[in-house]
Design a protein around this motif. Structure first.
Motif, PDB file in Angstrom:
ATOM      1  N   ASP B 385      -2.615  -5.185   4.004  1.00  0.00           N
ATOM      2  CA  ASP B 385      -1.904  -5.475   2.595  1.00  0.00           C
ATOM      3  C   ASP B 385      -1.626  -7.043   2.699  1.00  0.00           C
ATOM      4  OD1 ASP B 385      -1.968  -3.335   0.970  1.00  0.00           O
ATOM      5  OD2 ASP B 385       0.312  -2.741   1.933  1.00  0.00           O
ATOM      6  N   ALA B 387      -2.745 -11.235   1.424  1.00  0.00           N
ATOM      7  CA  ALA B 387      -3.112 -12.392   0.533  1.00  0.00           C
ATOM      8  C   ALA B 387      -3.181 -13.730   0.938  1.00  0.00           C
ATOM      9  CB  ALA B 387      -2.422 -12.220  -0.887  1.00  0.00           C
ATOM     10  N   CYS B 423      -7.303  -1.853   2.606  1.00  0.00           N
ATOM     11  CA  CYS B 423      -6.519  -1.352   1.721  1.00  0.00           C
ATOM     12  C   CYS B 423      -7.257  -0.623   0.828  1.00  0.00           C
ATOM     13  CB  CYS B 423      -5.542  -2.425   1.153  1.00  0.00           C
ATOM     14  SG  CYS B 423      -4.678  -1.991  -0.244  1.00  0.00           S
ATOM     15  N   TYR B 427      -5.883  -4.873  -1.877  1.00  0.00           N
ATOM     16  CA  TYR B 427      -4.951  -5.975  -2.024  1.00  0.00           C
ATOM     17  C   TYR B 427      -5.192  -6.724  -0.885  1.00  0.00           C
ATOM     18  CZ  TYR B 427      -2.959  -3.315  -5.873  1.00  0.00           C
ATOM     19  OH  TYR B 427      -2.558  -2.882  -7.085  1.00  0.00           O
ATOM     20  N   TRP B 434      -7.090 -12.386  -4.737  1.00  0.00           N
ATOM     21  CA  TRP B 434      -5.971 -12.538  -4.348  1.00  0.00           C
ATOM     22  C   TRP B 434      -6.089 -13.428  -2.972  1.00  0.00           C
ATOM     23  CZ3 TRP B 434      -3.394 -10.347  -7.594  1.00  0.00           C
ATOM     24  CH2 TRP B 434      -3.918  -9.018  -8.148  1.00  0.00           C
ATOM     25  N   ASP B 459       0.322  -4.058  -9.670  1.00  0.00           N
ATOM     26  CA  ASP B 459      -0.129  -5.146  -8.764  1.00  0.00           C
ATOM     27  C   ASP B 459       1.249  -5.922  -8.560  1.00  0.00           C
ATOM     28  OD1 ASP B 459      -2.554  -4.743  -9.223  1.00  0.00           O
ATOM     29  OD2 ASP B 459      -3.249  -6.311 -11.005  1.00  0.00           O
ATOM     30  N   ILE B 462       3.177  -4.626  -5.575  1.00  0.00           N
ATOM     31  CA  ILE B 462       2.639  -5.197  -4.443  1.00  0.00           C
ATOM     32  C   ILE B 462       3.196  -6.736  -3.960  1.00  0.00           C
ATOM     33  CG2 ILE B 462       0.394  -5.552  -2.950  1.00  0.00           C
ATOM     34  CD1 ILE B 462       0.954  -2.537  -3.476  1.00  0.00           C
ATOM     35  N   PHE B 463       2.904  -7.449  -4.736  1.00  0.00           N
ATOM     36  CA  PHE B 463       3.185  -8.857  -4.489  1.00  0.00           C
ATOM     37  C   PHE B 463       4.335  -9.367  -4.697  1.00  0.00           C
ATOM     38  CE2 PHE B 463      -1.532  -8.523  -5.145  1.00  0.00           C
ATOM     39  CZ  PHE B 463      -1.827  -8.801  -3.957  1.00  0.00           C
TER      40      PHE B 463
END
Lengths: 220, 645
Positions: B385, B387, B423, B427, B434, B459, B462-463
């Motif tokens: 997970d 970015a 993932c 993500y 991302w 989304d 998650i972020f």
């Protein structure tokens, strides 16, 4: 809550006497105290009785017995200062015969325990005898237990003095029990129960853990 | 009960007076206390009497200490006694064994001559059903105390306990601190400071303020790098070369916490304080002496690797480490933090290797962890997970985009080789969506917050748990500051988050009707993540974002919220304990699966739980239901009706 009211007579007579070799923590006890019209052994009458049950060393707060009795005689005024029962309290007390009947159920099958319990037994036997019954439960005197324990553990100079002062508050204090001076039969019975509770552990630790062994020196 | 009632009051009066100061009985009316007193017994236990013994027989009464005190302990497999708790006057024991109605887990014995009142088990049940205050009190106690007990069960099952690791959890800092803290004041000249340090035989020196509180630390390295190498005049004050702030632990903390502090600050010396005043110092060398196999060793091992294959081999060792950590009494959140620390190191190392392979990044970038990795809550089951945020200077430049495309691909492949599968939700920085410049990320957050929909909220979940893992922290900070600002007017977004947060209800009927998966592979099993930890994570995130709490870890979020005014502290505390408990159950179950050679999952079989665990789980679910109803009351908006599909 265990019921002591309404026991049938048949059941009552069937209660076995506790065995002499029964361990102290396996027995049922009723710890009791009375308030009397006087200390005259031949003529005194019962005014009130307090009692509390124990299963072994466990004090059953749910099994208490307290009655004020009307003995049908005039109560000397001086006693009020000691036991706090006024003449009007006594007049409102319950009939002797009824109280004794309830008491016999409560005591049934139990080893009786009290501090100088011979005094209480004397009056109870007179009253119960007068009603045509007998009271023959084994009985343990905590004052005698205390004296025996002292003799077998203490070696101090003050032993003689300690053996002279065997009243309940003094003995209870020596066992680090906290209490308030009350001279109320139930309160004193409860204090005696707490004392006996500790004594059971002490006696067991001294290898004197059976009923027979204790009755040898503490029978009332 | 007593007959005649009035006459009982002499003896019971004393009991009632006592109960009036004992929670939870003090919440009851006097009449109820008098009735209760008439069901009790008074017991006497001379010193050292074993009152309750661990074994198959559950306690049949609740005990209240009237005079004296007792200890609760258990024996380890190697026969060592561990005291877990003590109870003194006015405190209760025997309750858990009684409520679990299964075996007593602990020995209880009298520390001194002790008098106890006892209440029969059925009376306690009766009280709990009649008086919610009593039930709440007892059940809260059981939830928060469960963790210790559960960990202890694990310890008891353990036969292979490494001495080194056990010491980490059984010793306090005070037990192992050997070096004294050598201190000097801020204005001490550098040369004098060096003299003080060498005279004290120390490898570090603490610089203290006038009040004795440490303001900074100076080590051998500082003298070499900042004085000798730079030619700094020796009469300059020492505070010009010190590092601050100082990382300190209190004497009473367990050694494990030193380890966590060293790992997370990447330092070798920790100041030991007592009431804030320096008393000693613990070095990584001290800890090394205490342990053979350890998290610190594992982290060091990771740092030493120069190839992806080496990293992959090192990462596998975390699988050996987790059971050890569990057996030795780390809480669930401790364990997941250690996992996160190791994962971060692996990530950092991969990026280092990427730089060797691909050359320097053309513009600064920050590699961020998201989702459960961002919350530092990964367990045995870890996936990618992440970015990537890069500086706006690189926006629209093909060679920059090309570099980060290759970097992300390298990282994704390396992570997969190291045991972190890609993932499912994609993500990952490998997904161009991302892997964006800061301005684009800011527009993402703006869109999530202002134009929230049910779908985009996935989304956002998650972020909003984003945490910087490596690279340029300033990029992450800019994004976080921007987000905080947007959130101040994000009522609708919060409402959407709230909707998502309460979507998965805890199975309150679980134990009555076995509300579990009814068909398929996981028939008759419970998804503990979906119905248990997940809803707590979501609730904590929403409340934290709403209150401006910056943490991403759920336990940290709840703890921070607890300290804020106007929060339901009791409920937050329950949730925190519930989260630890459910995570622990999940870890236990995953450990069993791993041992059986199965892939770790989130399903548990209710029939494998003890009665106590079921009871505690039920309490945890009830805490979740309470927070969900609070959230619904507070954040519900008319638009919820359109969010459904």
């Amino acid at each position: 809550m265990r019921r002591w009211l309404g026991f049938s007579r048949a059941k009552e007579s069937a209660a076995p006497a506790p065995a002499k070799n029964a361990p102290l923590d396996s027995l049922r006890y009723v710890v009791l105290d009375t308030e009397l019209t006087s200390l005259d052994r031949r003529r005194n009458r019962l005014l009130s009785i307090g009692a509390i049950a124990m299963d072994g060393a466990s004090i059953r707060l749910n099994e208490q017995f307290y009655r004020v009795v009307n003995p049908g005689v005039a109560v000397p005024g001086a006693g009020v200062l000691i036991h706090g029962l006024r003449p009007c309290d006594v007049e409102n007390g319950e009939p002797m015969a009824q109280v004794l009947e309830e008491l016999r159920s409560f005591l049934q099958g139990a080893v009786l325990v009290g501090h100088f319990v011979a005094i209480d037994l004397n009056v109870l036997r007179k009253e119960i005898g007068g009603a045509g019954h007998s009271l023959d439960n084994p009985a343990i005197d905590t004052a005698r237990v205390h004296r025996w324990i002292l003799r077998h553990t203490e070696h101090s100079e003050s032993l003689g003095h300690q053996l002279e002062t065997l009243d309940l508050p003094t003995v209870a204090a020596s066992y680090h029990l906290d209490f308030e001076q009350a001279h109320h039969a139930l309160d004193d019975a409860f204090l005696t129960a707490r004392l006996w509770q500790k004594m059971i552990h002490t006696l067991q630790a001294m290898n004197t853990g059976t009923l027979g062994a204790v009755l040898r020196f503490a029978r009332a | 009960m007593g007959y005649p009632p009035s006459s009982s009051s002499i003896v019971t009066g004393a009991v009632v007076a006592f109960l009036e100061h004992v929670p939870p009985f003090q919440f009851l009316p006097r009449s109820a206390l008098a009735a209760l007193a008439n069901t009790m017994t008074l017991e006497y236990f001379p010193k050292d009497t074993v009152i309750l013994r661990a074994g198959p027989k559950a306690a049949d009464s609740l005990y209240i200490v009237q005079r004296g005190g007792v200890k609760l302990s258990f024996r380890t497999a190697v026969g060592k006694e561990l005291i877990l708790d003590m109870r003194s006057e006015g405190e209760i024991f025997g309750l858990l064994s009684l409520m679990g109605r299964d075996m007593a887990r602990l020995d209880v014995s009298a520390l001194e001559d002790t008098l106890c009142y006892t209440i029969p088990a059925e009376r306690v049940q009766d009280l709990m059903s009649r008086h919610t205050e009593v039930a709440d009190y007892f059940l809260r106690t059981s939830v928060t105390r469960y963790l210790d007990r559960s960990l202890n069960e694990l310890r008891e099952q353990t036969h292979l306990m490494g001495d080194g690791e056990r010491l980490l959890y059984s010793l306090s800092v005070g037990d192992v601190v050997s070096g004294r803290a050598v201190v000097c004041t801020r204005d001490t000249p550098i040369q004098e400071a060096a003299r003080i340090m060498s005279a004290g035989g120390a490898t570090c020196l603490f610089v203290v303020d006038a009040d004795g509180v440490a303001a900074g630390i100076v080590t051998d390295k500082d003298f070499a790098a900042k004085v000798v190498a730079r030619g700094t005049p020796l009469d300059r004050p020492v505070d010009t070369i010190m590092s601050s702030p100082v990382v300190a632990v209190e004497r009473g903390q367990i050694v494990f916490q030193v380890l966590v502090a060293m790992l997370s600050h990447d330092i070798h010396h920790v100041l030991v304080t007592e009431g804030g005043q320096p008393v000693g110092v613990l070095s990584n060398h001290d800890l090394m002496l205490l342990q053979g196999k350890s998290p610190l060793n594992l982290v060091r091992h990771v740092e030493q690797q120069q190839t992806i294959d080496g990293l992959a081999a090192a990462q596998k060792r975390i699988g050996e480490l987790l059971p050890l950590l569990m057996r030795e009494g780390a809480t669930a959140s401790h364990i997941t933090r250690v996992v996160a620390e190791v994962n971060d190191r692996v990530m950092g190392k991969i990026l280092e290797l990427a730089r060797i392979e691909l050359g320097r990044a053309p513009v600064p970038y920050c590699w961020v962890a998201a989702g459960s990795e961002g919350r530092a809550e990964q367990t045995f089951k870890t996936d990618q997970d992440n970015a990537l945020i890069y500086a706006d200077a690189g926006a629209g430049r093909p060679e920059v985009e090309d570099y980060f495309t290759r970097l992300a691909a390298f990282a994704q492949d390396a992570l997969a080789r190291c045991g972190y599968p890609p993932c499912d939700g994609n993500y990952m920085a490998g997904n161009p969506q991302w892997r964006q410049p800061l301005a684009v990320w800011q527009s993402y957050f703006a869109a999530w917050i202002t134009g929230a929909t049910r779908r985009t909220a996935e989304d956002a979940l998650i972020f909003f748990d984003m945490r910087p893992a490596a690279g340029d922290l300033a990029l992450y900070e800019s994004l976080a500051a921007h987000t905080r600002e947007l959130l101040q007017t994000g009522a609708f977004f919060k409402s959407v988050l709230a909707y998502v947060s309460i979507e998965h209800k805890p199975p309150l009927g679980f134990f009555r009707t076995l509300v579990v998966e009814r068909t398929g592979e996981h028939k008759n099993q419970l998804d503990i993540k979906r119905h248990g930890t997940g809803p707590i994570v979501n609730a904590a995130r929403l409340l934290a974002l709403d209150a401006g709490v910056a943490h991403t870890n759920t336990v940290d979020r709840l703890a921070a919220l607890e300290s804020l005014p106007g929060q339901d502290q009791a409920l937050l505390r329950d949730l925190r304990a519930s989260f630890e408990f459910l995570t622990l159950l999940r870890l236990e179950s995953q450990m069993r699966q791993a041992r059986a050679g199965k892939p770790p999952g989130n399903y548990i079989r209710p029939e494998t739980l003890t009665n106590l665990q079921k009871g505690t789980m039920k309490q945890a679910f009830q805490a979740i239901a309470r927070i969900q109803s609070q959230i619904e009351a507070r954040f519900r908006s008319p638009e919820w009706s359109q969010l459904g599909r």
